[in-house]
Design an enzyme around this catalytic site. Structure first.
Site, PDB file in Angstrom:
ATOM      1  N   HIS A 103      30.992  71.939  -7.296  1.00  0.00           N
ATOM      2  CA  HIS A 103      30.748  71.144  -6.059  1.00  0.00           C
ATOM      3  C   HIS A 103      31.511  69.872  -6.215  1.00  0.00           C
ATOM      4  O   HIS A 103      31.594  69.418  -7.188  1.00  0.00           O
ATOM      5  CB  HIS A 103      29.124  70.769  -6.132  1.00  0.00           C
ATOM      6  CG  HIS A 103      28.778  70.253  -7.255  1.00  0.00           C
ATOM      7  ND1 HIS A 103      28.139  70.755  -8.216  1.00  0.00           N
ATOM      8  CD2 HIS A 103      28.322  68.666  -7.556  1.00  0.00           C
ATOM      9  CE1 HIS A 103      27.608  70.134  -9.359  1.00  0.00           C
ATOM     10  NE2 HIS A 103      27.811  69.028  -9.000  1.00  0.00           N
ATOM     11  N   HIS A 105      31.502  65.829  -4.916  1.00  0.00           N
ATOM     12  CA  HIS A 105      30.663  64.792  -4.524  1.00  0.00           C
ATOM     13  C   HIS A 105      31.561  63.996  -3.448  1.00  0.00           C
ATOM     14  O   HIS A 105      32.621  63.482  -4.010  1.00  0.00           O
ATOM     15  CB  HIS A 105      30.093  63.868  -5.521  1.00  0.00           C
ATOM     16  CG  HIS A 105      29.312  64.332  -6.461  1.00  0.00           C
ATOM     17  ND1 HIS A 105      27.911  64.379  -6.467  1.00  0.00           N
ATOM     18  CD2 HIS A 105      29.242  65.172  -7.728  1.00  0.00           C
ATOM     19  CE1 HIS A 105      27.184  65.025  -7.653  1.00  0.00           C
ATOM     20  NE2 HIS A 105      28.199  65.680  -8.425  1.00  0.00           N
TER      21      HIS A 105
HETATM   22  P1  AMP Z   1      26.294  67.195 -10.832  1.00  0.00           P
HETATM   23  O1  AMP Z   1      25.630  66.392 -11.887  1.00  0.00           O
HETATM   24  O2  AMP Z   1      27.839  66.836 -10.779  1.00  0.00           O
HETATM   25  O3  AMP Z   1      26.105  68.535 -11.370  1.00  0.00           O
HETATM   26  O4  AMP Z   1      25.529  66.973  -9.539  1.00  0.00           O
HETATM   27  C1  AMP Z   1      24.515  67.717  -8.994  1.00  0.00           C
HETATM   28  C2  AMP Z   1      24.100  66.647  -8.078  1.00  0.00           C
HETATM   29  O5  AMP Z   1      23.090  67.683  -7.424  1.00  0.00           O
HETATM   30  C3  AMP Z   1      23.056  65.666  -8.295  1.00  0.00           C
HETATM   31  O6  AMP Z   1      23.819  64.513  -7.808  1.00  0.00           O
HETATM   32  C4  AMP Z   1      21.823  65.832  -7.824  1.00  0.00           C
HETATM   33  O7  AMP Z   1      21.291  64.619  -7.023  1.00  0.00           O
HETATM   34  C5  AMP Z   1      21.945  66.834  -6.839  1.00  0.00           C
HETATM   35  N1  AMP Z   1      21.081  67.742  -6.531  1.00  0.00           N
HETATM   36  C6  AMP Z   1      20.341  68.254  -7.284  1.00  0.00           C
HETATM   37  N2  AMP Z   1      19.278  69.146  -6.788  1.00  0.00           N
HETATM   38  C7  AMP Z   1      19.385  69.288  -5.323  1.00  0.00           C
HETATM   39  C8  AMP Z   1      19.252  69.741  -4.016  1.00  0.00           C
HETATM   40  N3  AMP Z   1      18.030  70.807  -4.364  1.00  0.00           N
HETATM   41  N4  AMP Z   1      19.654  69.316  -2.976  1.00  0.00           N
HETATM   42  C9  AMP Z   1      20.627  68.571  -2.957  1.00  0.00           C
HETATM   43  N5  AMP Z   1      21.310  67.795  -4.020  1.00  0.00           N
HETATM   44  C10 AMP Z   1      20.516  68.364  -5.348  1.00  0.00           C
END
Ligand code: AMP
Length: 139
Positions: A103, A105
């Site tokens: 993903h 951001h």
């Molecule tokens: P990363 O640390 O780059 O893997 O980012 C994962 C992101 O996913 C974090 O910013 C979380 O806040 C977000 N996240 C986790 N679960 C969900 C969810 N169910 N829906 C939307 N965002 C999420």
């Protein structure tokens, strides 16, 4: 590096097993609001094809994903009336990755406003829905 696990949270979001505030969707990409936003209008953009992160993704998946990220970033910046936008992406836990499905951001940035902590506080669902609607309207 570990294998991609399709049972990760974003895999479940793609399947519709977990609800999300969708901003954009087509055959190969999904964009939705981050539930713990680091800035107002924080969006995640993911490919529907499974890969753990950027390191094991197919080049054509990355090429498509960055184009969709550009499109959503423009819309998020306009919709949120932000002064800038930051694109962020983590690979493996040591680098800060917490969800193991590739993903990007999208973080709208505002003059003089510091980012909140990564995976900090859950946002209000109504606020996320309102932000998603605003961004969708710019796409
Ligand atoms: P990363 O640390 O780059 O893997 O980012 C994962 C992101 O996913 C974090 O910013 C979380 O806040 C977000 N996240 C986790 N679960 C969900 C969810 N169910 N829906 C939307 N965002 C999420």
């Amino acid at each position: 590096m570990a294998e991609y696990d399709p049972d990760n949270i974003f895999g479940k979001v793609i399947k519709g097993d977990i609800p999300s505030h969708k901003v954009f969707e087509d055959d190969d990409t999904l964009a939705f609001m981050d539930i713990m936003p680091m800035s107002r209008g924080h969006v995640l953009v993911i490919p529907k094809t499974g890969s753990r992160n950027l390191l094991d993704a197919a080049p054509q998946v990355l090429a498509n994903l960055i184009q969709k990220t550009q499109r959503v970033a423009r819309a998020a910046m306009a919709a949120m009336e932000a002064d800038g936008v930051r694109i962020m992406q983590f690979n493996e836990a040591a680098a800060g990755q917490t969800v193991f499905h590739l993903h990007f951001h999208i973080l709208p940035m505002y003059e003089g406003v510091a980012l909140k902590s990564h995976t900090g506080e859950m946002a209000d669902a109504d606020e996320l829905a309102a932000h998603a609607e605003k961004i969708r309207a710019e796409l």
